[in-house]
Design a protein around this motif. Structure first.
Motif, PDB file in Angstrom:
ATOM      1  N   ARG A 111     104.009 -30.659  39.502  1.00  0.00           N
ATOM      2  CA  ARG A 111     105.043 -30.150  38.592  1.00  0.00           C
ATOM      3  C   ARG A 111     105.548 -28.793  39.083  1.00  0.00           C
ATOM      4  O   ARG A 111     106.749 -28.515  39.075  1.00  0.00           O
ATOM      5  CB  ARG A 111     104.455 -30.048  37.178  1.00  0.00           C
ATOM      6  CG  ARG A 111     105.497 -29.840  36.133  1.00  0.00           C
ATOM      7  CD  ARG A 111     104.942 -30.150  34.758  1.00  0.00           C
ATOM      8  NE  ARG A 111     105.938 -29.865  33.734  1.00  0.00           N
ATOM      9  CZ  ARG A 111     105.737 -30.002  32.438  1.00  0.00           C
ATOM     10  NH1 ARG A 111     104.577 -30.440  32.006  1.00  0.00           N
ATOM     11  NH2 ARG A 111     106.679 -29.712  31.567  1.00  0.00           N
TER      12      ARG A 111
ATOM     13  N   LEU B 233     109.345 -27.810  40.469  1.00  0.00           N
ATOM     14  CA  LEU B 233     110.136 -26.690  39.943  1.00  0.00           C
ATOM     15  C   LEU B 233     110.590 -25.771  41.074  1.00  0.00           C
ATOM     16  O   LEU B 233     111.748 -25.343  41.121  1.00  0.00           O
ATOM     17  CB  LEU B 233     109.304 -25.862  38.951  1.00  0.00           C
ATOM     18  CG  LEU B 233     109.187 -26.373  37.525  1.00  0.00           C
ATOM     19  CD1 LEU B 233     108.315 -25.425  36.708  1.00  0.00           C
ATOM     20  CD2 LEU B 233     110.576 -26.472  36.888  1.00  0.00           C
TER      21      LEU B 233
ATOM     22  N   HIS C 236     114.676 -25.395  42.012  1.00  0.00           N
ATOM     23  CA  HIS C 236     115.368 -24.109  41.838  1.00  0.00           C
ATOM     24  C   HIS C 236     115.381 -23.286  43.129  1.00  0.00           C
ATOM     25  O   HIS C 236     115.753 -22.105  43.088  1.00  0.00           O
ATOM     26  CB  HIS C 236     114.691 -23.296  40.738  1.00  0.00           C
ATOM     27  CG  HIS C 236     114.740 -23.950  39.388  1.00  0.00           C
ATOM     28  ND1 HIS C 236     115.915 -24.193  38.721  1.00  0.00           N
ATOM     29  CD2 HIS C 236     113.760 -24.435  38.591  1.00  0.00           C
ATOM     30  CE1 HIS C 236     115.655 -24.778  37.558  1.00  0.00           C
ATOM     31  NE2 HIS C 236     114.347 -24.946  37.465  1.00  0.00           N
TER      32      HIS C 236
ATOM     33  N   TRP D  44     105.404 -24.050  30.969  1.00  0.00           N
ATOM     34  CA  TRP D  44     106.286 -24.821  31.869  1.00  0.00           C
ATOM     35  C   TRP D  44     107.745 -24.603  31.504  1.00  0.00           C
ATOM     36  O   TRP D  44     108.593 -24.428  32.393  1.00  0.00           O
ATOM     37  CB  TRP D  44     105.953 -26.310  31.807  1.00  0.00           C
ATOM     38  CG  TRP D  44     104.688 -26.705  32.499  1.00  0.00           C
ATOM     39  CD1 TRP D  44     103.604 -27.303  31.943  1.00  0.00           C
ATOM     40  CD2 TRP D  44     104.367 -26.554  33.902  1.00  0.00           C
ATOM     41  NE1 TRP D  44     102.634 -27.530  32.893  1.00  0.00           N
ATOM     42  CE2 TRP D  44     103.071 -27.077  34.094  1.00  0.00           C
ATOM     43  CE3 TRP D  44     105.043 -26.007  34.992  1.00  0.00           C
ATOM     44  CZ2 TRP D  44     102.444 -27.089  35.346  1.00  0.00           C
ATOM     45  CZ3 TRP D  44     104.417 -26.013  36.239  1.00  0.00           C
ATOM     46  CH2 TRP D  44     103.140 -26.553  36.402  1.00  0.00           C
ATOM     47  N   ASP D  45     108.059 -24.631  30.209  1.00  0.00           N
ATOM     48  CA  ASP D  45     109.457 -24.469  29.785  1.00  0.00           C
ATOM     49  C   ASP D  45     109.987 -23.097  30.190  1.00  0.00           C
ATOM     50  O   ASP D  45     111.102 -22.967  30.687  1.00  0.00           O
ATOM     51  CB  ASP D  45     109.584 -24.610  28.255  1.00  0.00           C
ATOM     52  CG  ASP D  45     109.450 -26.055  27.814  1.00  0.00           C
ATOM     53  OD1 ASP D  45     109.419 -26.940  28.688  1.00  0.00           O
ATOM     54  OD2 ASP D  45     109.344 -26.294  26.591  1.00  0.00           O
TER      55      ASP D  45
ATOM     56  N   ASP E  17     110.608 -22.921  33.932  1.00  0.00           N
ATOM     57  CA  ASP E  17     111.819 -23.668  34.281  1.00  0.00           C
ATOM     58  C   ASP E  17     113.071 -22.843  33.952  1.00  0.00           C
ATOM     59  O   ASP E  17     113.983 -22.712  34.774  1.00  0.00           O
ATOM     60  CB  ASP E  17     111.813 -24.998  33.513  1.00  0.00           C
ATOM     61  CG  ASP E  17     112.880 -25.960  34.007  1.00  0.00           C
ATOM     62  OD1 ASP E  17     113.383 -25.765  35.139  1.00  0.00           O
ATOM     63  OD2 ASP E  17     113.218 -26.896  33.266  1.00  0.00           O
ATOM     64  N   GLN E  18     113.092 -22.260  32.752  1.00  0.00           N
ATOM     65  CA  GLN E  18     114.263 -21.476  32.339  1.00  0.00           C
ATOM     66  C   GLN E  18     114.423 -20.215  33.187  1.00  0.00           C
ATOM     67  O   GLN E  18     115.527 -19.843  33.573  1.00  0.00           O
ATOM     68  CB  GLN E  18     114.132 -21.069  30.866  1.00  0.00           C
ATOM     69  CG  GLN E  18     114.243 -22.234  29.908  1.00  0.00           C
ATOM     70  CD  GLN E  18     113.869 -21.818  28.487  1.00  0.00           C
ATOM     71  OE1 GLN E  18     114.170 -20.724  28.041  1.00  0.00           O
ATOM     72  NE2 GLN E  18     113.184 -22.685  27.785  1.00  0.00           N
TER      73      GLN E  18
END
Ligand SMILES: [Zn+2]
Length: 247
Positions: free
Chosen positions: A39, A43, A47, A215-216, A219-220
């Motif tokens: 994961r 990511l 990105h 994780w969120d 990601d942001q």
């Protein structure tokens, strides 16, 4: 639409006309390939964010090396030797503290560095990442002789016998929920780090213990930095090369 990261975007807006804020990313405790590591790698790739993966030398082996090979955004650094605690009960955990003879600690660190140099002939950076971000200050002077070119702990960089490449914002709430810290608190830390004028702001993650919030947020944050003209990523090897020039 407002986003919890708006305050960070606004702070970066103020930087856009000047030099962009530089971010770098370290993730700790890798030993073997896991779904959580995949994961993180996804990511990083989506990105285009470089990541320094701190690998625990003693228990790791060729499985992880094969999994990380051929990923140009990923650099590897030794995370102590076996991430074992030698501090007495009731005190802060440390593998590289003053609790054992320096000679023994340095021998382990050299062994770990050599093992990772063999496993990662292309991707290794000789940056020591102490477990629990703790190291006996008296050991630092001997690290260059043991093959290390920089030290990476947590907190503001301080003058030391070796260049520092520190992390400044930790995603995890270790002493509270054990999960990811709230976005507002993380954003406030990053904005404070921007105000300090650090040459590079280090983001610290621990893929094995991330919950949905961690994780969120990652990601942001990665999406914001990738898409904002007031921010850019730097890789650990690039920052190391800069710091070796300025020391
Ligand atoms: Zn660790």
């Amino acid at each position: 639409m407002s986003s919890p990261l708006d305050a960070l975007a606004a702070a970066l807006d103020r930087r856009a006309a000047k030099d962009p804020a530089v971010f770098w990313w370290r993730d700790d405790d890798a030993v073997i390939p896991t779904p959580a590591l995949d994961r993180l790698l996804a990511l990083s790739a989506s990105h285009a964010a470089p990541c320094l993966v701190a690998v625990i030398p003693k228990p790791t082996g060729p499985d992880l090396a094969a999994h990380l090979a051929g990923r140009p955004l990923i650099t590897v650094a030794p995370h102590g030797w076996q991430h074992s605690n030698h501090a007495p009960p009731g005190t802060k955990k440390a593998e590289l503290g003053p609790h054992r003879p320096a000679k023994l600690v340095l021998e382990e660190l050299s062994l770990g560095l050599a093992k990772l140099q063999t496993l990662y002939p292309v991707q290794l950076a000789p940056i020591l990442v102490p477990p629990w971000n703790r190291i006996d200050p008296d050991l630092i002077g001997a690290l260059h002789g043991a093959g290390f070119q920089a030290l990476s702990v947590y907190g503001p960089e301080r003058p030391a016998a070796l260049p520092s490449l520190n992390t400044h914002v930790d995603l995890m709430d270790w002493h509270g929920t054990g999960g990811g810290r709230a976005t507002a608190s993380l954003v406030s830390d990053i904005v404070a780090a921007l105000d300090l004028g650090l040459s590079a702001i280090g983001i610290l993650s621990h893929h094995l213990v991330h919950d949905a919030q961690a994780w969120d947020f990652l990601d942001q944050l990665l999406a914001l930095i990738a898409g904002h003209p007031g921010a850019r990523w730097a890789s650990a090897p690039d920052l190391l090369a800069q710091r070796r020039q300025t020391v």
